[in-house]
Design a protein around this motif. Sequence first.
Motif, short mmCIF file in Angstrom:
data_model
loop_
_atom_site.label_atom_id
_atom_site.label_comp_id
_atom_site.label_asym_id
_atom_site.label_seq_id
_atom_site.Cartn_x
_atom_site.Cartn_y
_atom_site.Cartn_z
N LYS A 102 0.84 -1.20 0.00
CA LYS A 102 0.00 0.00 0.00
C LYS A 102 0.88 1.24 0.00
CE LYS A 102 -3.80 2.49 0.51
NZ LYS A 102 -3.16 3.79 0.38
N ILE A 103 0.66 2.12 -0.98
CA ILE A 103 1.41 3.37 -1.06
C ILE A 103 0.92 4.33 0.01
CG2 ILE A 103 1.98 5.35 -2.51
CD1 ILE A 103 1.63 3.59 -4.95
N LEU A 104 1.83 4.91 0.76
CA LEU A 104 1.49 5.89 1.80
C LEU A 104 1.56 7.28 1.17
CD1 LEU A 104 3.48 4.34 4.79
CD2 LEU A 104 1.16 3.84 4.00
N GLU A 105 0.43 7.77 0.74
CA GLU A 105 0.38 9.02 -0.01
C GLU A 105 0.89 10.21 0.78
OE1 GLU A 105 -2.06 6.90 0.27
OE2 GLU A 105 -2.50 6.17 -1.75
N ASP A 106 0.61 10.24 2.11
CA ASP A 106 1.06 11.37 2.92
C ASP A 106 2.59 11.45 2.95
OD1 ASP A 106 -1.54 12.05 3.43
OD2 ASP A 106 -1.64 10.98 5.36
N ASN A 107 3.23 10.29 3.10
CA ASN A 107 4.70 10.28 3.10
C ASN A 107 5.25 10.62 1.72
OD1 ASN A 107 4.61 9.55 5.76
ND2 ASN A 107 5.17 7.42 5.45
N LEU A 108 4.51 10.24 0.69
CA LEU A 108 4.94 10.57 -0.66
C LEU A 108 4.93 12.09 -0.86
CD1 LEU A 108 5.69 8.50 -2.85
CD2 LEU A 108 3.49 8.93 -3.92
N LYS A 125 14.80 -0.69 -9.43
CA LYS A 125 15.07 -1.87 -8.59
C LYS A 125 14.47 -3.13 -9.20
CE LYS A 125 16.91 0.68 -5.32
NZ LYS A 125 18.34 0.60 -4.96
N ASN A 126 14.06 -3.07 -10.47
CA ASN A 126 13.46 -4.22 -11.17
C ASN A 126 12.15 -4.67 -10.52
OD1 ASN A 126 15.50 -4.45 -13.15
ND2 ASN A 126 16.80 -5.59 -11.73
N VAL A 127 11.39 -3.71 -10.02
CA VAL A 127 10.08 -3.99 -9.44
C VAL A 127 9.03 -3.25 -10.28
CG1 VAL A 127 8.61 -3.80 -7.41
CG2 VAL A 127 11.05 -4.24 -7.13
N PHE A 128 8.04 -3.98 -10.77
CA PHE A 128 7.05 -3.38 -11.66
C PHE A 128 5.63 -3.45 -11.11
CE2 PHE A 128 10.69 -4.44 -14.23
CZ PHE A 128 10.81 -3.38 -15.10
N ARG A 129 5.43 -4.16 -9.99
CA ARG A 129 4.10 -4.24 -9.37
C ARG A 129 4.20 -3.77 -7.93
NH1 ARG A 129 1.89 -8.82 -8.32
NH2 ARG A 129 -0.28 -8.20 -8.61
N VAL A 130 3.43 -2.74 -7.58
CA VAL A 130 3.43 -2.23 -6.21
C VAL A 130 2.94 -3.30 -5.24
CG1 VAL A 130 2.46 -0.48 -4.67
CG2 VAL A 130 3.09 0.14 -7.00
N ALA A 131 2.04 -4.17 -5.71
CA ALA A 131 1.49 -5.21 -4.85
C ALA A 131 2.54 -6.22 -4.40
CB ALA A 131 0.35 -5.94 -5.58
#
Length: 286
Positions: A102-108, A125-131
């Motif tokens: 889960k992306i923390l929008e406030d920290n972003l 970092k070779n990561v394409f899915r946030v999940a």
Amino acid sequence: MPDWINITLRAIGAIAYLFLLTKIIGKRQIKQLTYIEYIVGISIGSIAAFMATEMDGPIYHSLIAMGVFALFPVLMEWLSLKSKFLRDFFEGKSTVLIKEGKILEDNLKKERLTTEDLMEQLRVKNVFRVADVEFALMETSGEVSVLLKSESQPVTPKHLELTVAPSEENQVVIMDGMIMDEPLATAGLNRRWVRTELQKAGVALENVFLGQVDKGGELYLDLYDDKLMVPEAQAMKLAFATLKKCQADLELYALSTKNEQMKRTYQTDSEQLQQIIDEVKPFMIR
């Protein structure tokens, strides 16, 4: 003295003094910049440029100013080692950007990152899915560290409970057509061994751009002439194949003999040899 000579000498002096100050500040000034180091870097550069071109004032004024600025990072690092509060104040803290997928929008927003910026950092970092992300943190250096979820991490020999050979330090024994004696001695080899291996490969020493040897005693050769193909080293593989053949022969003898005592002996020897093969396989087959 002509002005151009004066400016040249001042510029050379400024560069030499900057190099000395950089050595004093340390490698971290180059690798990653804190807020103080960023300010100091800009200020020292400006003073050095002023020192090289301004011929009215005495040169030692600029040297003193640069020295004072250079002392700040050293002082800040010393204080940071003494106090965590000051370390957090001067260098900042890492910020969690993603937690359990889960992306923390406030920290972003706090780090002034857009969604595109975050996705770019993940792709680096070779990561394409946030999940797939368990945690993603922005370090004080500005880099994003990513920890994948367990089910999304690459499979390693440890996961499969496999035994692998330990990491090895390859020694460069040939460089630019010349034999390097020091790394050769480190590997426990000599020039006669190198020439023998080159003769086996049918390669002349002067045609070798790079030669590396691993702890298994295999020599990798890269030639100046890229059209020439060097045969792959087969010594370790042949030795392993010989061990396997011996083990298979023992099993065959155990099955073919009618003598019960010899049958048990062959079978025991076969099992012991198989155990040895399993232990040395990671070291012989790469």
